[in-house]
Motif scaffolding. Sequence first.
Motif, PDB file in Angstrom:
ATOM      1  N   GLY A  74       0.816  -1.210   0.000  1.00  0.00           N
ATOM      2  CA  GLY A  74       0.000   0.000   0.000  1.00  0.00           C
ATOM      3  C   GLY A  74       0.850   1.261   0.000  1.00  0.00           C
ATOM      4  N   HIS A  75       0.218   2.374  -0.377  1.00  0.00           N
ATOM      5  CA  HIS A  75       0.955   3.629  -0.523  1.00  0.00           C
ATOM      6  C   HIS A  75       0.523   4.663   0.521  1.00  0.00           C
ATOM      7  N   GLY A  76      -0.474   4.336   1.331  1.00  0.00           N
ATOM      8  CA  GLY A  76      -0.967   5.301   2.309  1.00  0.00           C
ATOM      9  C   GLY A  76       0.018   5.518   3.441  1.00  0.00           C
ATOM     10  N   PRO A  77      -0.320   6.443   4.363  1.00  0.00           N
ATOM     11  CA  PRO A  77       0.579   6.721   5.489  1.00  0.00           C
ATOM     12  C   PRO A  77       0.732   5.511   6.418  1.00  0.00           C
ATOM     13  N   LEU A  78      -0.271   4.643   6.411  1.00  0.00           N
ATOM     14  CA  LEU A  78      -0.273   3.512   7.333  1.00  0.00           C
ATOM     15  C   LEU A  78       0.193   2.240   6.628  1.00  0.00           C
ATOM     16  N   LEU A  79       1.109   1.523   7.276  1.00  0.00           N
ATOM     17  CA  LEU A  79       1.494   0.210   6.755  1.00  0.00           C
ATOM     18  C   LEU A  79       0.704  -0.841   7.524  1.00  0.00           C
ATOM     19  N   TYR A  80      -0.215  -1.511   6.839  1.00  0.00           N
ATOM     20  CA  TYR A  80      -1.082  -2.491   7.493  1.00  0.00           C
ATOM     21  C   TYR A  80      -0.307  -3.745   7.883  1.00  0.00           C
ATOM     22  N   ASP A  81      -0.892  -4.502   8.822  1.00  0.00           N
ATOM     23  CA  ASP A  81      -0.340  -5.807   9.181  1.00  0.00           C
ATOM     24  C   ASP A  81      -0.341  -6.704   7.953  1.00  0.00           C
ATOM     25  N   ASP A  82       0.434  -7.773   8.038  1.00  0.00           N
ATOM     26  CA  ASP A  82       0.433  -8.732   6.930  1.00  0.00           C
ATOM     27  C   ASP A  82      -0.908  -9.454   6.871  1.00  0.00           C
ATOM     28  N   PRO A  83      -1.406  -9.746   5.658  1.00  0.00           N
ATOM     29  CA  PRO A  83      -2.571 -10.635   5.567  1.00  0.00           C
ATOM     30  C   PRO A  83      -2.159 -12.027   6.068  1.00  0.00           C
ATOM     31  N   PRO A  84      -3.145 -12.874   6.418  1.00  0.00           N
ATOM     32  CA  PRO A  84      -2.811 -14.152   7.058  1.00  0.00           C
ATOM     33  C   PRO A  84      -1.870 -15.033   6.230  1.00  0.00           C
ATOM     34  N   ASP A  85      -1.964 -14.940   4.903  1.00  0.00           N
ATOM     35  CA  ASP A  85      -1.226 -15.910   4.085  1.00  0.00           C
ATOM     36  C   ASP A  85       0.010 -15.352   3.384  1.00  0.00           C
ATOM     37  N   ARG A  86       0.254 -14.031   3.545  1.00  0.00           N
ATOM     38  CA  ARG A  86       1.367 -13.454   2.797  1.00  0.00           C
ATOM     39  C   ARG A  86       2.088 -12.389   3.609  1.00  0.00           C
ATOM     40  N   THR A  87       3.353 -12.134   3.243  1.00  0.00           N
ATOM     41  CA  THR A  87       4.133 -11.053   3.840  1.00  0.00           C
ATOM     42  C   THR A  87       4.045  -9.847   2.916  1.00  0.00           C
ATOM     43  N   ARG A  88       3.876  -8.660   3.504  1.00  0.00           N
ATOM     44  CA  ARG A  88       3.918  -7.465   2.649  1.00  0.00           C
ATOM     45  C   ARG A  88       5.339  -7.292   2.126  1.00  0.00           C
ATOM     46  N   PHE A  89       5.442  -6.915   0.830  1.00  0.00           N
ATOM     47  CA  PHE A  89       6.745  -6.893   0.157  1.00  0.00           C
ATOM     48  C   PHE A  89       7.752  -6.033   0.907  1.00  0.00           C
ATOM     49  N   VAL A  90       7.300  -4.902   1.442  1.00  0.00           N
ATOM     50  CA  VAL A  90       8.251  -3.994   2.086  1.00  0.00           C
ATOM     51  C   VAL A  90       8.834  -4.614   3.363  1.00  0.00           C
ATOM     52  N   ARG A  91       8.133  -5.598   3.921  1.00  0.00           N
ATOM     53  CA  ARG A  91       8.639  -6.271   5.125  1.00  0.00           C
ATOM     54  C   ARG A  91       9.532  -7.467   4.803  1.00  0.00           C
ATOM     55  N   ALA A  92       9.584  -7.853   3.549  1.00  0.00           N
ATOM     56  CA  ALA A  92      10.406  -9.014   3.178  1.00  0.00           C
ATOM     57  C   ALA A  92      11.876  -8.632   3.294  1.00  0.00           C
ATOM     58  N   PRO A  93      12.692  -9.476   3.895  1.00  0.00           N
ATOM     59  CA  PRO A  93      14.125  -9.186   3.922  1.00  0.00           C
ATOM     60  C   PRO A  93      14.658  -9.108   2.486  1.00  0.00           C
ATOM     61  N   VAL A  94      15.446  -8.072   2.197  1.00  0.00           N
ATOM     62  CA  VAL A  94      15.964  -7.864   0.839  1.00  0.00           C
ATOM     63  C   VAL A  94      16.672  -9.124   0.342  1.00  0.00           C
ATOM     64  N   GLU A  95      17.442  -9.745   1.238  1.00  0.00           N
ATOM     65  CA  GLU A  95      18.224 -10.919   0.853  1.00  0.00           C
ATOM     66  C   GLU A  95      17.316 -12.071   0.392  1.00  0.00           C
ATOM     67  N   GLU A  96      16.206 -12.260   1.103  1.00  0.00           N
ATOM     68  CA  GLU A  96      15.286 -13.346   0.759  1.00  0.00           C
ATOM     69  C   GLU A  96      14.614 -13.086  -0.592  1.00  0.00           C
ATOM     70  N   ALA A  97      14.062 -11.876  -0.760  1.00  0.00           N
ATOM     71  CA  ALA A  97      13.370 -11.553  -2.014  1.00  0.00           C
ATOM     72  C   ALA A  97      14.362 -11.553  -3.176  1.00  0.00           C
ATOM     73  N   ALA A  98      15.572 -11.031  -2.938  1.00  0.00           N
ATOM     74  CA  ALA A  98      16.587 -10.987  -3.991  1.00  0.00           C
ATOM     75  C   ALA A  98      16.994 -12.406  -4.380  1.00  0.00           C
ATOM     76  N   GLY A  99      17.022 -13.316  -3.411  1.00  0.00           N
ATOM     77  CA  GLY A  99      17.341 -14.713  -3.698  1.00  0.00           C
ATOM     78  C   GLY A  99      16.322 -15.317  -4.658  1.00  0.00           C
ATOM     79  N   ARG A 100      15.033 -15.005  -4.420  1.00  0.00           N
ATOM     80  CA  ARG A 100      13.978 -15.542  -5.301  1.00  0.00           C
ATOM     81  C   ARG A 100      14.097 -14.977  -6.710  1.00  0.00           C
ATOM     82  N   LEU A 101      14.371 -13.673  -6.800  1.00  0.00           N
ATOM     83  CA  LEU A 101      14.510 -13.051  -8.125  1.00  0.00           C
ATOM     84  C   LEU A 101      15.768 -13.575  -8.825  1.00  0.00           C
ATOM     85  N   ALA A 102      16.847 -13.747  -8.065  1.00  0.00           N
ATOM     86  CA  ALA A 102      18.108 -14.225  -8.651  1.00  0.00           C
ATOM     87  C   ALA A 102      17.927 -15.618  -9.252  1.00  0.00           C
ATOM     88  N   GLU A 103      17.061 -16.421  -8.609  1.00  0.00           N
ATOM     89  CA  GLU A 103      16.782 -17.760  -9.135  1.00  0.00           C
ATOM     90  C   GLU A 103      16.208 -17.671 -10.550  1.00  0.00           C
TER      91      GLU A 103
END
Length: 223
Positions: A74-103
């Motif tokens: 989301g782009h609003g002033p508030l960063l909401y909690d994660d939905p039950p089944d997913r992590t919000r992208f901004v909360r994902a550790p860069v190393e983890e997300a970068a690992g998936r993209l690098a694959e």
Amino acid sequence: MTTIVAFHAHPDDEVLLTGGTLARAGADGHRVVVVVATDGIIGEHTEDRLNELRTSAAILGVHRVVCLGYADSGHGPLLYDDPPDRTRFVRAPVEEAAGRLAEVLREESASVLISYDANGGYGHRDHVQVHHVGARAAQLAGVTRVLEATMPRELVRSGYTPRAQITHSFNVRGYARKKRAALAAHASQLHRGRSGRIMRLIVRLPLPLFALLLGREWFRTGA
Ligand SMILES: [Zn+2]
């Protein structure tokens, strides 16, 4: 033939800043892959934005679409909690997300990665995260050509990249029809608040005017 991987935050981001470039690359015989970090959904799954993305990608001549499976931050002033089944992208550790993209980059033997500039364009937190994750993934996979999609700051007044730092400016007017159709494929976004009204206006523009306004795409060579 080279393989170009375009990394985006949300379904529909692939069109506005890079749609013409991707269509042109595909038409020139290159393999084009779109990776989105998120499914573009902030709350529960009520719409299928990935399906819209697949339609848009087919129009642009993209060969493969991959979603890394994060939730929209989301782009609003508030960063909401994660939905039950997913992590919000901004909360994902860069190393983890970068690992998936690098694959994906390795699997595809990509020679070019398209990512976002350091400001994340207009500053959406997921777009800033795309910049960081993209840069790290390129390092991990040994991709030396990173092109950061942007616009001249002087055109939009804030965010993005100063014109003097832009390294590539592509004329994609010849792909305006595809770009307009790809944008229209994101039907759920045409009816969402203020940005929806703007998108509706854009997809209804006569082709010559659409080409005039959206017929150029800009990139900065990433560090
Ligand atoms: Zn976005």
